[in-house]
Design a protein around this motif. Sequence first.
Motif, mmCIF file in Angstrom:
data_model
loop_
_atom_site.group_PDB
_atom_site.id
_atom_site.type_symbol
_atom_site.label_atom_id
_atom_site.label_comp_id
_atom_site.label_asym_id
_atom_site.label_seq_id
_atom_site.Cartn_x
_atom_site.Cartn_y
_atom_site.Cartn_z
ATOM 1 N N LEU A 181 0.830 -1.211 0.000
ATOM 2 C CA LEU A 181 0.000 0.000 0.000
ATOM 3 C C LEU A 181 0.862 1.258 0.000
ATOM 4 O O LEU A 181 0.516 2.259 -0.627
ATOM 5 C CB LEU A 181 -0.907 0.006 1.235
ATOM 6 C CG LEU A 181 -2.121 -0.914 1.216
ATOM 7 C CD1 LEU A 181 -2.750 -0.967 2.602
ATOM 8 C CD2 LEU A 181 -3.145 -0.439 0.193
ATOM 9 N N GLY A 182 1.989 1.218 0.721
ATOM 10 C CA GLY A 182 2.850 2.390 0.819
ATOM 11 C C GLY A 182 3.533 2.721 -0.494
ATOM 12 O O GLY A 182 3.573 3.881 -0.909
ATOM 13 N N GLU A 183 4.068 1.720 -1.152
ATOM 14 C CA GLU A 183 4.736 1.904 -2.447
ATOM 15 C C GLU A 183 4.969 0.530 -3.069
ATOM 16 O O GLU A 183 5.867 -0.205 -2.653
ATOM 17 C CB GLU A 183 6.066 2.631 -2.281
ATOM 18 C CG GLU A 183 6.727 2.988 -3.597
ATOM 19 C CD GLU A 183 8.002 3.773 -3.409
ATOM 20 O OE1 GLU A 183 8.962 3.505 -4.138
ATOM 21 O OE2 GLU A 183 8.030 4.648 -2.522
ATOM 22 N N TRP B 58 0.718 -14.464 -1.435
ATOM 23 C CA TRP B 58 0.215 -13.815 -2.644
ATOM 24 C C TRP B 58 -0.580 -12.573 -2.226
ATOM 25 O O TRP B 58 -1.575 -12.683 -1.486
ATOM 26 C CB TRP B 58 -0.681 -14.760 -3.438
ATOM 27 C CG TRP B 58 0.050 -15.823 -4.211
ATOM 28 C CD1 TRP B 58 0.357 -15.814 -5.546
ATOM 29 C CD2 TRP B 58 0.530 -17.088 -3.707
ATOM 30 N NE1 TRP B 58 1.006 -16.973 -5.901
ATOM 31 C CE2 TRP B 58 1.138 -17.773 -4.793
ATOM 32 C CE3 TRP B 58 0.528 -17.687 -2.447
ATOM 33 C CZ2 TRP B 58 1.707 -19.035 -4.646
ATOM 34 C CZ3 TRP B 58 1.119 -18.941 -2.300
ATOM 35 C CH2 TRP B 58 1.704 -19.599 -3.394
ATOM 36 N N LEU B 59 -0.136 -11.396 -2.655
ATOM 37 C CA LEU B 59 -0.781 -10.122 -2.301
ATOM 38 C C LEU B 59 -1.529 -9.580 -3.515
ATOM 39 O O LEU B 59 -0.981 -9.540 -4.624
ATOM 40 C CB LEU B 59 0.267 -9.107 -1.841
ATOM 41 C CG LEU B 59 1.176 -9.541 -0.684
ATOM 42 C CD1 LEU B 59 2.245 -8.484 -0.426
ATOM 43 C CD2 LEU B 59 0.367 -9.810 0.577
ATOM 44 N N ALA B 60 -2.788 -9.135 -3.295
ATOM 45 C CA ALA B 60 -3.653 -8.689 -4.390
ATOM 46 C C ALA B 60 -3.747 -7.170 -4.424
ATOM 47 O O ALA B 60 -4.363 -6.573 -3.529
ATOM 48 C CB ALA B 60 -5.048 -9.298 -4.255
ATOM 49 N N PRO B 61 -3.184 -6.491 -5.435
ATOM 50 C CA PRO B 61 -3.277 -5.024 -5.513
ATOM 51 C C PRO B 61 -4.716 -4.518 -5.568
ATOM 52 O O PRO B 61 -5.038 -3.479 -4.985
ATOM 53 C CB PRO B 61 -2.520 -4.695 -6.808
ATOM 54 C CG PRO B 61 -1.620 -5.864 -7.036
ATOM 55 C CD PRO B 61 -2.349 -7.053 -6.498
ATOM 56 N N GLY C 290 -6.496 -4.144 -1.877
ATOM 57 C CA GLY C 290 -5.726 -3.506 -0.808
ATOM 58 C C GLY C 290 -4.446 -4.225 -0.445
ATOM 59 O O GLY C 290 -3.980 -4.113 0.691
ATOM 60 N N TRP C 291 -3.874 -4.984 -1.398
ATOM 61 C CA TRP C 291 -2.629 -5.724 -1.175
ATOM 62 C C TRP C 291 -2.771 -6.738 -0.038
ATOM 63 O O TRP C 291 -1.786 -7.111 0.608
ATOM 64 C CB TRP C 291 -1.452 -4.786 -0.912
ATOM 65 C CG TRP C 291 -1.098 -3.970 -2.116
ATOM 66 C CD1 TRP C 291 -1.587 -2.733 -2.428
ATOM 67 C CD2 TRP C 291 -0.227 -4.343 -3.175
ATOM 68 N NE1 TRP C 291 -1.068 -2.300 -3.620
ATOM 69 C CE2 TRP C 291 -0.221 -3.263 -4.097
ATOM 70 C CE3 TRP C 291 0.564 -5.446 -3.449
ATOM 71 C CZ2 TRP C 291 0.531 -3.285 -5.281
ATOM 72 C CZ3 TRP C 291 1.323 -5.476 -4.601
ATOM 73 C CH2 TRP C 291 1.305 -4.412 -5.506
ATOM 74 N N LEU C 292 -3.984 -7.192 0.198
ATOM 75 C CA LEU C 292 -4.213 -8.187 1.240
ATOM 76 C C LEU C 292 -3.703 -9.551 0.794
ATOM 77 O O LEU C 292 -3.658 -9.852 -0.409
ATOM 78 C CB LEU C 292 -5.703 -8.271 1.569
ATOM 79 C CG LEU C 292 -6.310 -7.013 2.200
ATOM 80 C CD1 LEU C 292 -7.822 -7.115 2.245
ATOM 81 C CD2 LEU C 292 -5.741 -6.799 3.606
ATOM 82 N N PRO C 293 -3.325 -10.418 1.738
ATOM 83 C CA PRO C 293 -2.871 -11.764 1.375
ATOM 84 C C PRO C 293 -4.054 -12.644 0.960
ATOM 85 O O PRO C 293 -4.830 -13.087 1.814
ATOM 86 C CB PRO C 293 -2.215 -12.275 2.665
ATOM 87 C CG PRO C 293 -2.874 -11.489 3.757
ATOM 88 C CD PRO C 293 -3.206 -10.149 3.183
ATOM 89 N N VAL C 294 -4.195 -12.889 -0.328
ATOM 90 C CA VAL C 294 -5.323 -13.678 -0.825
ATOM 91 C C VAL C 294 -4.979 -15.166 -0.893
ATOM 92 O O VAL C 294 -5.873 -16.000 -1.091
ATOM 93 C CB VAL C 294 -5.780 -13.176 -2.213
ATOM 94 C CG1 VAL C 294 -6.414 -11.798 -2.089
ATOM 95 C CG2 VAL C 294 -4.628 -13.161 -3.211
ATOM 96 N N GLN C 295 -3.707 -15.485 -0.712
ATOM 97 C CA GLN C 295 -3.331 -16.904 -0.634
ATOM 98 C C GLN C 295 -2.032 -17.030 0.164
ATOM 99 O O GLN C 295 -1.126 -16.210 0.057
ATOM 100 C CB GLN C 295 -3.136 -17.508 -2.024
ATOM 101 C CG GLN C 295 -2.786 -19.009 -1.988
ATOM 102 C CD GLN C 295 -2.925 -19.673 -3.347
ATOM 103 O OE1 GLN C 295 -4.041 -19.968 -3.795
ATOM 104 N NE2 GLN C 295 -1.818 -19.889 -4.025
#
Length: 329
Positions: free
Chosen positions: A231-233, A290-293, A296-301
Amino acid sequence: MLLAWLARSEIGTPPVPAGAPAADDLVLRLAPADTARREDGRRQQRDTAAAPPPAPAPAAASRPAPRPAPVPAVSTGQPALAAVPATPAAASTPAGQPAPEAAADAAPLVQMPSRYRVRMPEPVLLTYTQVRQSPGGRPEALPDARIDWRSDGQRYLLTMDGVLGRLSSRGGSGDAGVRPRSASEENGSGRKLTEFENGEVHFRASGRSVPDSVGIQDRASLLMQLAGIGLGEPEQLRGTVEVVVAGALEATIERFEPAGIESLPTPLGPIEAWHLAQPAVPGRARLEVWLAPAHGWLPVQLRLTGADGVAATQTVSAIAAQPGAATAE
């Protein structure tokens, strides 16, 4: 010729005394070159002897050479902060202040390998399907996993149940992102295993402690710190990400390498995610995230592969917004 004419002329010329040489007797003598050089040398020696000696230049102030700052060695999976017994002097050191000089057998403070721009993730409840698979075996379905993240931007409460176990974390935010204050792991007692206070990290299971470190995380908050870095960059995730993580017994530097952008099949449909993976080390569990842009870049896996090769994978099946208020103390 002019001198000779003037010598013979009586106009304005005083009489020549008897016995004085005539003008015709004037002779011009040229000294040899070497004679002139010797005369010049003698003249320079006389001038040098007569001149006062030059004043000595002032001596430069003696300054001690600066001591080079120690460079911490970073090794994946190795203890970043060696556990040492807690002492009253160490416990009284306020957070953010330099710790007192350690004893000879105590390891020095190891700071974060680097600092990241971090933004606290929005409160969310993530639900996951979960499977386990042995090498060469068939996938085995497990109960659903979840991550419950509640935050008001200043404080947070995190509980999770999945491939990493049943974990909880409480804390707030700081200039380095997520800032844990206490962490626990469900082991039948539900007691706190790791606490961050007075500039130290205390491991309650062993009664030992290590100095606090900028940006240090626990095993649960690590996931939200990775999301906050995205989220930051996002460009920060294109290179190696290193985070100091306090477990139940020690703190280690955990390294994640970028493994590409993938389209994950999920119960919510395909999700584009950035794949981060720990290097494979024989005899050690390996975590992949695995982060989803778009979410919100949350860990989706998440996938945790044990030293025995058994892999447990949890894949997001639902994403629900949470109330903004955090219940963290």
